[in-house]
Design a protein around this motif. Structure first.
Motif, PDB file in Angstrom:
ATOM      1  N   LEU A 195       8.755  -2.872  -5.635  1.00 42.56           N
ATOM      2  CA  LEU A 195       9.123  -3.634  -4.435  1.00 42.56           C
ATOM      3  C   LEU A 195      10.435  -4.380  -4.654  1.00 42.56           C
ATOM      4  O   LEU A 195      11.342  -4.337  -3.809  1.00 42.56           O
ATOM      5  CB  LEU A 195       8.003  -4.608  -4.090  1.00 42.56           C
ATOM      6  CG  LEU A 195       8.208  -5.504  -2.862  1.00 42.56           C
ATOM      7  CD1 LEU A 195       8.368  -4.660  -1.606  1.00 42.56           C
ATOM      8  CD2 LEU A 195       7.040  -6.470  -2.707  1.00 42.56           C
ATOM      9  N   ARG A 196      10.541  -5.056  -5.784  1.00 41.67           N
ATOM     10  CA  ARG A 196      11.782  -5.787  -6.076  1.00 41.67           C
ATOM     11  C   ARG A 196      12.967  -4.832  -6.212  1.00 41.67           C
ATOM     12  O   ARG A 196      14.066  -5.118  -5.725  1.00 41.67           O
ATOM     13  CB  ARG A 196      11.606  -6.602  -7.363  1.00 41.67           C
ATOM     14  CG  ARG A 196      10.756  -7.849  -7.203  1.00 41.67           C
ATOM     15  CD  ARG A 196      10.821  -8.722  -8.432  1.00 41.67           C
ATOM     16  NE  ARG A 196      10.158  -8.107  -9.569  1.00 41.67           N
ATOM     17  CZ  ARG A 196       8.873  -8.273  -9.857  1.00 41.67           C
ATOM     18  NH1 ARG A 196       8.117  -9.041  -9.088  1.00 41.67           N
ATOM     19  NH2 ARG A 196       8.341  -7.697 -10.921  1.00 41.67           N
ATOM     20  N   TYR A 197      12.739  -3.694  -6.860  1.00 40.28           N
ATOM     21  CA  TYR A 197      13.819  -2.728  -7.044  1.00 40.28           C
ATOM     22  C   TYR A 197      14.332  -2.207  -5.712  1.00 40.28           C
ATOM     23  O   TYR A 197      15.543  -2.078  -5.491  1.00 40.28           O
ATOM     24  CB  TYR A 197      13.329  -1.572  -7.912  1.00 40.28           C
ATOM     25  CG  TYR A 197      14.414  -0.577  -8.231  1.00 40.28           C
ATOM     26  CD1 TYR A 197      15.193  -0.732  -9.370  1.00 40.28           C
ATOM     27  CD2 TYR A 197      14.683   0.496  -7.385  1.00 40.28           C
ATOM     28  CE1 TYR A 197      16.211   0.168  -9.666  1.00 40.28           C
ATOM     29  CE2 TYR A 197      15.698   1.393  -7.668  1.00 40.28           C
ATOM     30  CZ  TYR A 197      16.449   1.220  -8.801  1.00 40.28           C
ATOM     31  OH  TYR A 197      17.466   2.102  -9.079  1.00 40.28           O
ATOM     32  N   LEU A 198      13.416  -1.904  -4.802  1.00 38.02           N
ATOM     33  CA  LEU A 198      13.819  -1.330  -3.526  1.00 38.02           C
ATOM     34  C   LEU A 198      14.572  -2.335  -2.671  1.00 38.02           C
ATOM     35  O   LEU A 198      15.527  -1.976  -1.974  1.00 38.02           O
ATOM     36  CB  LEU A 198      12.595  -0.795  -2.785  1.00 38.02           C
ATOM     37  CG  LEU A 198      11.944   0.426  -3.444  1.00 38.02           C
ATOM     38  CD1 LEU A 198      10.681   0.824  -2.709  1.00 38.02           C
ATOM     39  CD2 LEU A 198      12.910   1.598  -3.510  1.00 38.02           C
ATOM     40  N   ASP A 252       0.830  -1.198   0.000  1.00 40.71           N
ATOM     41  CA  ASP A 252       0.000   0.000   0.000  1.00 40.71           C
ATOM     42  C   ASP A 252       0.867   1.251   0.000  1.00 40.71           C
ATOM     43  O   ASP A 252       0.588   2.224  -0.716  1.00 40.71           O
ATOM     44  CB  ASP A 252      -0.917   0.006   1.219  1.00 40.71           C
ATOM     45  CG  ASP A 252      -1.849   1.205   1.243  1.00 40.71           C
ATOM     46  OD1 ASP A 252      -2.774   1.259   0.415  1.00 40.71           O
ATOM     47  OD2 ASP A 252      -1.643   2.101   2.082  1.00 40.71           O
ATOM     48  N   GLU A 253       1.936   1.249   0.783  1.00 42.03           N
ATOM     49  CA  GLU A 253       2.822   2.410   0.837  1.00 42.03           C
ATOM     50  C   GLU A 253       3.519   2.615  -0.501  1.00 42.03           C
ATOM     51  O   GLU A 253       3.660   3.744  -0.977  1.00 42.03           O
ATOM     52  CB  GLU A 253       3.851   2.227   1.954  1.00 42.03           C
ATOM     53  CG  GLU A 253       4.610   3.482   2.308  1.00 42.03           C
ATOM     54  CD  GLU A 253       3.729   4.581   2.870  1.00 42.03           C
ATOM     55  OE1 GLU A 253       3.978   5.756   2.514  1.00 42.03           O
ATOM     56  OE2 GLU A 253       2.793   4.295   3.640  1.00 42.03           O
ATOM     57  N   ILE A 254       3.954   1.539  -1.127  1.00 41.06           N
ATOM     58  CA  ILE A 254       4.572   1.644  -2.440  1.00 41.06           C
ATOM     59  C   ILE A 254       3.582   2.181  -3.456  1.00 41.06           C
ATOM     60  O   ILE A 254       3.928   2.998  -4.321  1.00 41.06           O
ATOM     61  CB  ILE A 254       5.127   0.273  -2.886  1.00 41.06           C
ATOM     62  CG1 ILE A 254       6.358  -0.087  -2.047  1.00 41.06           C
ATOM     63  CG2 ILE A 254       5.488   0.292  -4.370  1.00 41.06           C
ATOM     64  CD1 ILE A 254       6.906  -1.469  -2.328  1.00 41.06           C
ATOM     65  N   ALA A 255       2.327   1.745  -3.336  1.00 40.38           N
ATOM     66  CA  ALA A 255       1.294   2.196  -4.283  1.00 40.38           C
ATOM     67  C   ALA A 255       1.147   3.709  -4.278  1.00 40.38           C
ATOM     68  O   ALA A 255       0.785   4.299  -5.297  1.00 40.38           O
ATOM     69  CB  ALA A 255      -0.044   1.535  -3.953  1.00 40.38           C
ATOM     70  N   HIS A 256       1.430   4.344  -3.147  1.00 38.23           N
ATOM     71  CA  HIS A 256       1.320   5.797  -3.073  1.00 38.23           C
ATOM     72  C   HIS A 256       2.389   6.509  -3.884  1.00 38.23           C
ATOM     73  O   HIS A 256       2.295   7.716  -4.108  1.00 38.23           O
ATOM     74  CB  HIS A 256       1.416   6.266  -1.617  1.00 38.23           C
ATOM     75  CG  HIS A 256       0.154   6.073  -0.843  1.00 38.23           C
ATOM     76  ND1 HIS A 256      -1.035   6.664  -1.188  1.00 38.23           N
ATOM     77  CD2 HIS A 256      -0.106   5.341   0.272  1.00 38.23           C
ATOM     78  CE1 HIS A 256      -1.978   6.321  -0.329  1.00 38.23           C
ATOM     79  NE2 HIS A 256      -1.443   5.516   0.557  1.00 38.23           N
TER      80      HIS A 256
END
Length: 254
Positions: free
Chosen positions: A243-246, A227-231
């Motif tokens: 997500l994978r990149y981070l 959800d946080e990434i989606a922002h």
């Protein structure tokens, strides 16, 4: 920020309310909501930007001035005009934007930067703890990371910190802060190595109940992380890639 209550498998109506997608939608017709969404993102991720600028600055004061000047420009000028919606991750946009800003500002008189004609940014001053930011920067492995790699690493850490804080707040609101503090280490501990018996004794729960609680904590953490990434991305399809990149950035790999 209001979210759709739709339970449809199509996530796009809900996703469209996330902060960065809201900003992108409003590029041609700015609104108070889109500006506040952008300000929220700046509050959340000011330190990775400061760390990048600090790596390229002579001292902390110069980095603070440049960071504040950048946020003033970001919120007041048409920086979003150059954002490509097809490649609209906020992380990538911010990195490109600050590089452009520094290229234009670097040779200007330092005294001008300290007054600079920039209006002071109203981004919730407590979030900009310069002393803490400088202390964190001085602990960075300066001999190992470029400014860009440091930015990516700190971005990932800032995102994980926000997720953990959200999870802590949820448990505090439910009166379960002691349970959270006891089970939090299990988020980064191999399940086979987790000391469930010790946690059960500390929490006065059965070991089986602790295992269930730890499973739920991990599941909720994963949900909040996505959800946080989606922002910070423009489409639902980008969440898993980001997500994978981070996680790659945290490992220091290409």
């Amino acid at each position: 920020m209001a979210r759709s209550s739709s339970v449809s498998k199509d996530r796009s109506p809900r996703f469209a309310t996330t902060r960065w997608s809201l900003v992108l939608q409003a590029r041609d017709r700015p609104s108070p909501d889109s500006r506040e969404a952008l300000a929220d993102l700046c509050r959340a991720y000011w330190y990775p930007l400061y760390a990048l600028i600090r790596r390229r600055s002579r001292d902390g004061h110069e980095a603070q001035d440049l960071t504040q000047g950048f946020f003033a420009r970001l919120l007041e000028k048409d920086f979003l005009d150059d954002v490509d919606p097809a490649r609209g991750r906020f992380r990538a946009f911010l990195l490109a934007a600050v590089k452009h800003f520094l290229a234009n500002e670097w040779d200007k008189d330092q005294a001008a930067k300290r007054g600079g004609g920039h209006r002071i940014v109203t981004l919730d001053a407590p979030s900009f703890d310069w002393d803490s930011g400088e202390s964190r920067f001085l602990m960075e492995p300066s001999h190992e990371l470029t400014a860009e790699r440091l930015f990516e690493r700190q971005w990932a850490l800032a995102l994980l910190d926000r997720v953990l804080n959200r999870l802590r707040d949820e448990h505090a609101d439910a009166g379960k802060i002691a349970q959270f503090e006891t089970l939090q280490p299990f988020l980064s501990t191999d399940r086979d190595a987790a000391n469930y018996a010790g946690a059960a004794m500390k929490l006065n729960m059965t070991e089986a109940a602790v295992r269930v609680a730890a499973h739920r904590l991990r599941k909720r953490y994963r949900t909040l992380l996505r959800d946080e990434i989606a922002h910070t991305v423009a489409t639902p399809e980008e969440v898993e890639d980001e997500l994978r990149y981070l996680f790659t950035a945290l490992k220091g790999q290409e």
